[in-house]
Design a protein around this motif. Structure first.
Motif, PDB file in Angstrom:
ATOM      1  N   VAL A   4     -26.668  71.778 -13.866  1.00 47.05           N
ATOM      2  CA  VAL A   4     -26.309  71.479 -15.258  1.00 47.05           C
ATOM      3  C   VAL A   4     -25.351  70.301 -15.323  1.00 47.05           C
ATOM      4  O   VAL A   4     -25.364  69.514 -16.279  1.00 47.05           O
ATOM      5  N   LEU A   5     -24.505  70.166 -14.295  1.00 56.19           N
ATOM      6  CA  LEU A   5     -23.525  69.083 -14.285  1.00 56.19           C
ATOM      7  C   LEU A   5     -24.179  67.709 -14.317  1.00 56.19           C
ATOM      8  O   LEU A   5     -23.587  66.751 -14.816  1.00 56.19           O
ATOM      9  N   THR A   6     -25.380  67.598 -13.762  1.00 60.33           N
ATOM     10  CA  THR A   6     -26.027  66.284 -13.709  1.00 60.33           C
ATOM     11  C   THR A   6     -26.303  65.731 -15.100  1.00 60.33           C
ATOM     12  O   THR A   6     -26.344  64.513 -15.287  1.00 60.33           O
ATOM     13  N   LEU A   7     -26.488  66.617 -16.081  1.00 63.91           N
ATOM     14  CA  LEU A   7     -26.741  66.157 -17.443  1.00 63.91           C
ATOM     15  C   LEU A   7     -25.531  65.409 -17.993  1.00 63.91           C
ATOM     16  O   LEU A   7     -25.655  64.342 -18.591  1.00 63.91           O
ATOM     17  N   GLY A   8     -24.343  65.995 -17.781  1.00 68.86           N
ATOM     18  CA  GLY A   8     -23.136  65.373 -18.298  1.00 68.86           C
ATOM     19  C   GLY A   8     -22.685  64.170 -17.494  1.00 68.86           C
ATOM     20  O   GLY A   8     -22.249  63.158 -18.051  1.00 68.86           O
ATOM     21  N   PHE A   9     -22.816  64.247 -16.171  1.00 70.64           N
ATOM     22  CA  PHE A   9     -22.316  63.155 -15.349  1.00 70.64           C
ATOM     23  C   PHE A   9     -23.179  61.914 -15.448  1.00 70.64           C
ATOM     24  O   PHE A   9     -22.720  60.804 -15.176  1.00 70.64           O
ATOM     25  N   SER A  10     -24.430  62.079 -15.848  1.00 73.02           N
ATOM     26  CA  SER A  10     -25.236  60.890 -16.128  1.00 73.02           C
ATOM     27  C   SER A  10     -24.628  60.104 -17.280  1.00 73.02           C
ATOM     28  O   SER A  10     -24.585  58.871 -17.265  1.00 73.02           O
ATOM     29  N   LEU A  11     -24.145  60.829 -18.296  1.00 77.39           N
ATOM     30  CA  LEU A  11     -23.468  60.175 -19.412  1.00 77.39           C
ATOM     31  C   LEU A  11     -22.180  59.515 -18.949  1.00 77.39           C
ATOM     32  O   LEU A  11     -21.913  58.345 -19.246  1.00 77.39           O
ATOM     33  N   LEU A  12     -21.356  60.257 -18.210  1.00 76.02           N
ATOM     34  CA  LEU A  12     -20.056  59.736 -17.790  1.00 76.02           C
ATOM     35  C   LEU A  12     -20.211  58.494 -16.914  1.00 76.02           C
ATOM     36  O   LEU A  12     -19.448  57.536 -17.031  1.00 76.02           O
ATOM     37  N   ASN A  13     -21.198  58.515 -16.039  1.00 73.07           N
ATOM     38  CA  ASN A  13     -21.402  57.376 -15.143  1.00 73.07           C
ATOM     39  C   ASN A  13     -21.794  56.106 -15.885  1.00 73.07           C
ATOM     40  O   ASN A  13     -21.603  55.001 -15.377  1.00 73.07           O
ATOM     41  N   ASN A  14     -22.357  56.272 -17.074  1.00 72.39           N
ATOM     42  CA  ASN A  14     -22.786  55.109 -17.859  1.00 72.39           C
ATOM     43  C   ASN A  14     -21.753  54.652 -18.880  1.00 72.39           C
ATOM     44  O   ASN A  14     -21.998  53.693 -19.619  1.00 72.39           O
ATOM     45  N   MET A  15     -20.616  55.327 -18.940  1.00 70.39           N
ATOM     46  CA  MET A  15     -19.546  54.921 -19.848  1.00 70.39           C
ATOM     47  C   MET A  15     -18.593  54.001 -19.085  1.00 70.39           C
ATOM     48  O   MET A  15     -17.741  54.466 -18.317  1.00 70.39           O
ATOM     49  N   LYS A  16     -18.749  52.724 -19.290  1.00 70.56           N
ATOM     50  CA  LYS A  16     -18.022  51.723 -18.502  1.00 70.56           C
ATOM     51  C   LYS A  16     -16.516  51.767 -18.736  1.00 70.56           C
ATOM     52  O   LYS A  16     -15.734  51.299 -17.898  1.00 70.56           O
ATOM     53  N   ILE A  17     -16.098  52.350 -19.860  1.00 75.11           N
ATOM     54  CA  ILE A  17     -14.668  52.374 -20.148  1.00 75.11           C
ATOM     55  C   ILE A  17     -13.921  53.383 -19.284  1.00 75.11           C
ATOM     56  O   ILE A  17     -12.714  53.253 -19.063  1.00 75.11           O
ATOM     57  N   LEU A  18     -14.607  54.393 -18.754  1.00 76.26           N
ATOM     58  CA  LEU A  18     -13.914  55.495 -18.101  1.00 76.26           C
ATOM     59  C   LEU A  18     -13.085  55.083 -16.886  1.00 76.26           C
ATOM     60  O   LEU A  18     -11.926  55.518 -16.774  1.00 76.26           O
TER      61      LEU A  18
END
Length: 260
Positions: free
Chosen positions: A81-95
């Motif tokens: 399930v974590l892969t769903l969220g971390f795909s988003l986080l990995n694409n947020m360049k500001i993080l």
């Protein structure tokens, strides 16, 4: 049997997107105090018919998103399930940029400093940086109440009046018996953000927690997040939080806004 009759009896909807959304509803039924759920509990939490839930949980087990405990007759989320969220986080360049500045402020203040995304009626943590004065009891992906936290109030203050009124209507539906006082507190926070760039919420969300928050708005105004600085009441007086770390939080938000 017609499509409507099949749906009424709990059959899978003809529209594949309906099945997808129901599957997401099942996954969202799990939470910090609901780590193991049976089909009946999932049906009660989602409002879905039990036959539909049974089909969805079987499919989610086969897909690797749920694990089934045969002894207890309950399901648990699997790490996939974590892969769903971390795909988003990995694409947020500001993080990565934000994390460095948030951690710097957390270390200097002793507070926990966080970046949050709006998902009314909640705010979702995208990053959390711990300081010495505040226990690290929330993590990335945790949700908090938009209506009763400085983090939520700062986001609401960043909205134009029409947009804020729409969100407030949504919040009022789950407002509870104290909604009038909550609404008044939000109005105060909106004024504070307008006057000094940040707001204070003191012991409203949790009895021993106080925090300041500032909106984080992109240059084009399309993206609106918020960052907070939270501490315990016994670790830091409200005056210090307001006079020292509130302005520092605003400076951090302004610096990060160029990267949104």
């Amino acid at each position: 049997m017609t499509t409507s009759e099949a749906t009424m009896k709990g059959s899978e909807p003809a529209n594949p997107s309906g099945a997808l959304l129901r599957g997401l509803d099942v996954l969202q039924a799990f939470g910090p105090e609901k780590d193991a759920l049976g089909n009946a509990e999932i049906a009660a939490a989602t409002g879905l018919p039990k036959p539909t839930v049974s089909r969805l949980t079987r499919a989610l087990v086969d897909a690797g998103y749920l694990d089934y405990d045969t002894e207890r007759g309950k399901y648990r989320l699997r790490p996939r399930v974590l892969t769903l969220g971390f795909s988003l986080l990995n694409n947020m360049k500001i993080l990565p940029i934000a994390h460095e500045q948030l951690q710097r402020l957390a270390t200097a203040s002793g507070c926990t400093v966080s970046l949050a995304w709006p998902d009314a009626p909640h705010m979702i943590y995208l990053d959390r940086c711990a300081g010495e004065a505040m226990p690290y009891f929330f993590s990335v992906g945790s949700v908090i109440d938009m209506a009763r936290t400085a983090t939520g109030h700062a986001y609401l203050a960043a909205l134009d009046e029409a947009s804020r009124a729409d969100v407030m209507q949504l919040l009022a539906k789950d407002g509870g018996d104290d909604w009038r006082s909550v609404e008044a507190a939000i109005d105060v926070s909106v004024k504070e953000v307008a006057d000094r760039g940040f707001c204070l919420v003191d012991t409203t969300w949790r009895r021993n927690i106080r925090g300041v928050a500032a909106p984080l708005v992109s240059r084009d105004g399309r993206t609106k997040l918020s960052i907070n600085c939270v501490t315990t009441t016994f670790a830091m007086p409200a005056e210090t939080l307001v006079t020292k770390w509130g302005p520092a939080l605003v400076n951090t938000a302004q610096a990060l806004s160029t990267h949104l």
